[in-house]
Design an enzyme around this catalytic site. Structure first.
Site, mmCIF file in Angstrom:
data_model
loop_
_atom_site.group_PDB
_atom_site.id
_atom_site.type_symbol
_atom_site.label_atom_id
_atom_site.label_comp_id
_atom_site.label_asym_id
_atom_site.label_seq_id
_atom_site.Cartn_x
_atom_site.Cartn_y
_atom_site.Cartn_z
ATOM 1 N N GLU A 183 -126.243 -0.867 -28.591
ATOM 2 C CA GLU A 183 -125.241 -1.010 -29.881
ATOM 3 C C GLU A 183 -125.658 -0.373 -30.978
ATOM 4 O O GLU A 183 -126.952 -0.264 -31.332
ATOM 5 C CB GLU A 183 -124.880 -2.518 -30.184
ATOM 6 C CG GLU A 183 -124.626 -3.263 -28.894
ATOM 7 C CD GLU A 183 -124.248 -4.617 -29.299
ATOM 8 O OE1 GLU A 183 -124.163 -5.026 -30.642
ATOM 9 O OE2 GLU A 183 -123.698 -5.574 -28.471
ATOM 10 N N ASP B 208 -121.182 -0.593 -33.143
ATOM 11 C CA ASP B 208 -121.089 -2.323 -33.725
ATOM 12 C C ASP B 208 -120.579 -2.099 -35.092
ATOM 13 O O ASP B 208 -120.701 -1.229 -36.037
ATOM 14 C CB ASP B 208 -122.589 -2.576 -33.909
ATOM 15 C CG ASP B 208 -122.901 -3.987 -33.832
ATOM 16 O OD1 ASP B 208 -121.744 -4.776 -33.985
ATOM 17 O OD2 ASP B 208 -123.932 -4.557 -34.184
ATOM 18 N N GLU C 166 -125.675 -10.583 -25.491
ATOM 19 C CA GLU C 166 -126.415 -9.910 -26.720
ATOM 20 C C GLU C 166 -127.674 -10.556 -26.974
ATOM 21 O O GLU C 166 -127.904 -11.578 -27.082
ATOM 22 C CB GLU C 166 -125.309 -9.599 -27.861
ATOM 23 C CG GLU C 166 -125.977 -8.772 -28.748
ATOM 24 C CD GLU C 166 -125.272 -8.554 -30.064
ATOM 25 O OE1 GLU C 166 -125.587 -7.809 -30.940
ATOM 26 O OE2 GLU C 166 -124.033 -9.274 -30.362
ATOM 27 N N GLU D 185 -116.260 -9.881 -32.859
ATOM 28 C CA GLU D 185 -117.410 -10.816 -32.997
ATOM 29 C C GLU D 185 -117.219 -11.698 -34.006
ATOM 30 O O GLU D 185 -115.973 -11.815 -34.727
ATOM 31 C CB GLU D 185 -118.634 -9.850 -33.849
ATOM 32 C CG GLU D 185 -119.177 -8.749 -32.741
ATOM 33 C CD GLU D 185 -120.422 -7.819 -33.829
ATOM 34 O OE1 GLU D 185 -121.422 -7.957 -33.115
ATOM 35 O OE2 GLU D 185 -120.078 -7.210 -34.375
#
Length: 796
Positions: free
Chosen positions: A646, A676, A559, A733
């Site tokens: 995202e 996200d 990312e 995450e």
């Protein structure tokens, strides 16, 4: 009949003689005298023909002719004197009438002296004197009452009295006549017989009266023709016309009669200015100025009718005397239009409140008054919370309707102390006067009262349609003059700063300005300026954080995360500069740079790993975003399947229809879409159903609590199961500990991201991953700790 016919014609001629240029007036006066004298002379001798003294009668021709000349001369002079216009009108008319009356007597007795009989003629002098006085008196009365003979009434009075003057004088004088027969009295041989006299009188009388009548009729027709043309011209111009001579109305057109509501005969011979326009200035009355706006006096209008008046003077000519023409135009429509234009210039057309320009004028006046009195002035800046969402959800028509409704509600709060204006969009400003509140504490209390009334009025739901009501709130910032600003610009600016502080805190409140807000604003402004320089100077850079398979910790994607180190301020965390970039629209070029740079980098990797790039809410509302993504993919040569964009739920709800269209177009390129921070938005399940999402990212706020919080565990399990049922990928995450990793692995979360697997670092730190052939294979190690822990601070 001869007397009436002649005098009737004479007064028509006399009326014409009272107007026009001097030369023409003399001609008309002479013709008046000829007709009048001839009529009187004919009347006298016709009456003499009917007198029978029982004796032969003859008339001496010279004296007979002289009597005719005396009648013509006397009446010409008398009418000329009476026609003189000036300060002594009454005197001139009385003197003129006296001359005419005495002229009748002079003509009579001269004509009598032309009579010859065989006898002695004598007179009763008392009757003679009475006859002369009667003729003089009725002569004066006739021209006094006739005036300038402009109206039918004046002419009628003049004709009647002059006829009476001729008749009374003649028959009274004949009553004074005494004839004593005496055959010894010689009779001259050259006498006019009664037969010839009858023929001569008839010819003279008819000829003179006919000439005068025809002349007067032709002149009248000519003047009527000119008057009609002027009237038609005035009516065609939709303009009221009034013609005056010596200040008196002599004619009007139909437009004036319609405007005034009067009849033609009612306005004739009125003093126009004194009766209809009494408020006109003296300079206009004198002819020094020729245009004025004033009031036309009407019986049914208490204040009068607003009109514009134009004055034009026409010198006397062969047809008429000096004439003043007044053109009038009704100003009611113009005044109403000007009033409407002034309203539009001073007010906002949508809400009917004051506009920015007028408010600034009022504010300037209030500050000047505050400087004199020492009483503070308060300014409020008002903005409606979530108004953009209302526009996006129901359209701008609904937004305008809401603003109109809110404008009506705010308008009810207006008073001598409260002034409200709309300055643009959904932004309003309020000006408070504190007439009886001399200190700042009292001003604060007053401001709080008004602000609460505003908040209460805004909170009432607004009707949008049968199914929907919009419920808004307001953010209000308050600043005082002179404590919070030394001029209008600064006090408005500080009220605006306070309003933005309310918005940042969730809205639906009021906040007073403080100096700390100024410091924060200056910091943000400096940060914004430095951010622009950072773009130009290449100070922005990308860090990359790995995304791994949970079972073997193999990196399959990165990312891209934005970083900025300022030469003056040092490292600036994304949560500080990203919101500023979004406020200033810098986020669009920054976001495009991030996407292009990340794609270039990924396209250069030997190992075809995936690359994730965050999209901001501002970018997601740009129609051209799909074209930008397609262009960058072509430019960099990156396989679209390797790119994952995202987006957050919050970014999607600003305009769901537009977001759906943009994401669908991007999806057609082969690019993946990830949701996200899932679970922190407004309507997660609806979002998954409506938008083309490929993967769900479980927010780190849930992962951080997975060990100690059963609710967080339940939410994670639900999200994983939901993703599996919907055939969507899922990634967690913010994984930092072995316990978190174990929990996720036990619940079939196959993808993870966090500090346990790698910190955001320059791509050079991951060369062994992206270029495995150029480096020795090595098991991914936990990267060194860095500042700003927590991936929530690292999103674009």
């Amino acid at each position: 009949m001869i007397c009436l016919g002649g005098i009737h014609t004479a007064f028509n001629l006399y009326a014409r003689a009272c107007m026009g240029r001097l030369q023409q007036r003399f001609a008309w006066l002479f013709l008046t005298g000829v007709v009048t004298g001839s009529a009187i002379w004919a009347t006298h001798f016709i009456a003499m023909l009917s007198y029978d003294p029982v004796l032969p009668v003859g008339y001496e021709p010279v004296l007979t002719a002289i009597s005719l000349l005396i009648a013509i001369a006397a009446t010409t002079v008398g009418f000329a004197i009476a026609s003189i216009a000036g300060p002594h009108l009454l005197l001139s008319r009385l003197v003129g009438g006296l001359v005419v009356g005495l002229g009748i007597s002079a003509m009579h007795f001269t004509g009598m002296s032309a009579m010859s009989v065989p006898g002695v003629i004598s007179w009763h002098m008392d009757i003679v004197i009475a006859a002369i006085l009667l003729g003089a008196v009725f002569g004066m009365v006739s021209l006094w009452l006739a005036g300038s003979a402009r109206t039918m009434r004046q002419k009628l009075w003049g004709k009647a009295n002059l006829t009476i003057a001729v008749a009374t004088m003649h028959f009274s004088a004949m009553g004074a006549l005494i004839i004593t027969p005496d055959p010894t009295v010689p009779v001259p041989p050259q006498l006019i017989s009664q037969t010839y006299l009858a023929v001569g009188v008839a010819v003279v009388a008819v000829l003179m009266i006919a000439i005068g009548f025809v002349t007067a009729m032709v002149d009248r027709q000519l003047r009527d023709h000119v008057s009609n043309r002027m009237r038609i011209l005035g009516d065609s111009a939709i303009e009221a016309l009034v013609l005056t001579q010596h200040g008196k109305i002599i004619d009007t057109n139909d437009s004036f009669l319609k405007l005034s509501g009067a009849k033609q005969h009612e306005v004739m011979d009125q003093d126009f200015l004194a009766t209809w326009l009494p408020d006109t200035p003296q300079a206009f009355r004198n002819g020094d100025i020729h245009y004025v706006e004033t009031l036309l006096c009407l019986d049914d209008e208490e204040d009068g009718l607003p009109v514009e008046v134009i004055r034009r003077e026409i010198p006397a000519d062969e047809i008429s005397d000096d004439t003043v023409i007044y053109g009038l135009r009704d100003l009611r429509e113009r005044y109403a239009a000007e009033k409407h234009i002034r309203f539009l210039a001073e007010h906002d057309s949508l809400t009917q409140l004051l506009n920015r320009t007028t408010f600034n004028d009022r504010l300037g006046e209030a500050l000047a008054e505050s400087d004199e009195t020492g009483i503070p002035v308060t300014v409020m800046c008002l903005d409606f919370d979530h108004f953009k969402e209302l526009n996006d959800s129901f359209g701008h028509i609904a937004g305008d309707h809401a603003l109109r409704e809110l404008g009506k509600r705010l308008g009810k709060l207006l008073s001598d102390d409260v002034t409200i204006a709309r300055v643009g969009g959904d932004e309003f400003v309020v000006l408070l006067h504190h007439q009886n509140r001399t200190n700042l504490k009292q001003a604060n209390v007053h401001a709080q009262e008004i602000a609460q009334k505003i908040l209460d009025s805004v909170a009432i739901p607004i009707f949008i349609n049968e199914e929907n009501r919009a419920k808004l709130s307001a953010s209000i910032g308050v600043a005082h003059y002179p404590t919070d600003g030394e001029d209008a610009e600064s006090v408005l600016f500080h009220a605006d700063l306070a309003m933005y502080r309310v918005k940042q805190s969730g809205g639906n409140d009021m906040v007073f300005y403080s100096s700390e807000m100024d410091e924060e604003y200056r910091f943000k402004r400096q940060l914004s300026s430095n951010l622009r320089k950072a773009m130009d100077n290449g100070q922005l850079e990308l860090y990359y954080q790995p995304q791994c398979h949970a079972d073997n910790q193999e990196i399959y994607a990165f990312e891209a995360l934005l970083r900025w180190t300022d030469p003056e301020m040092g490292s600036i965390p994304p949560n500080r500069f990203i919101p500023i970039a979004e406020e200033t629209d810098l986020i669009v070029p920054i976001g495009e740079w991030v996407l292009r740079t990340a794609c270039y980098e990924a396209a250069s990797w030997e190992k075809p790993l995936g690359i994730g790039v965050n999209l901001s809410a501002v970018q997601l509302q740009k129609h051209e975003l799909p074209d930008v993504v397609a262009s960058i993919l072509i430019e960099t040569g990156l396989d679209p399947k390797r790119l994952e964009l995202e987006v957050t739920e919050t970014a999607l709800i600003h305009n769901p229809a537009r977001s759906m269209k943009i994401l669908s177009d991007i999806k057609k390129l082969g690019v993946r879409i990830a949701m996200d921070d899932f679970g922190t938005g407004y309507s997660s399940l609806a979002t998954l159903q409506n938008f083309p999402v490929d993967r769900i990212k479980i927010d780190q706020s849930f992962v951080n609590k997975v060990v100690a919080n059963e609710q967080a565990c339940a939410i994670i399990r639900a999200v994983i199961n939901l993703s599996r049922d919907l055939s969507l990928d899922v990634i967690a995450e913010g994984v930092e500990t072995d316990e978190q990793a174990a929990f996720l692995a036990n619940h079939a979360c196959n993808s993870v991201q966090g500090y346990k697997y790698g910190h955001p670092l320059p791509i050079s730190e991951y060369q062994h991953v992206v270029h495995p052939a150029a480096t020795e294979p090595q098991t991914p190690q936990t990267a060194p700790n860095v500042a700003n822990r927590g991936s929530g601070f690292e999103k674009v």
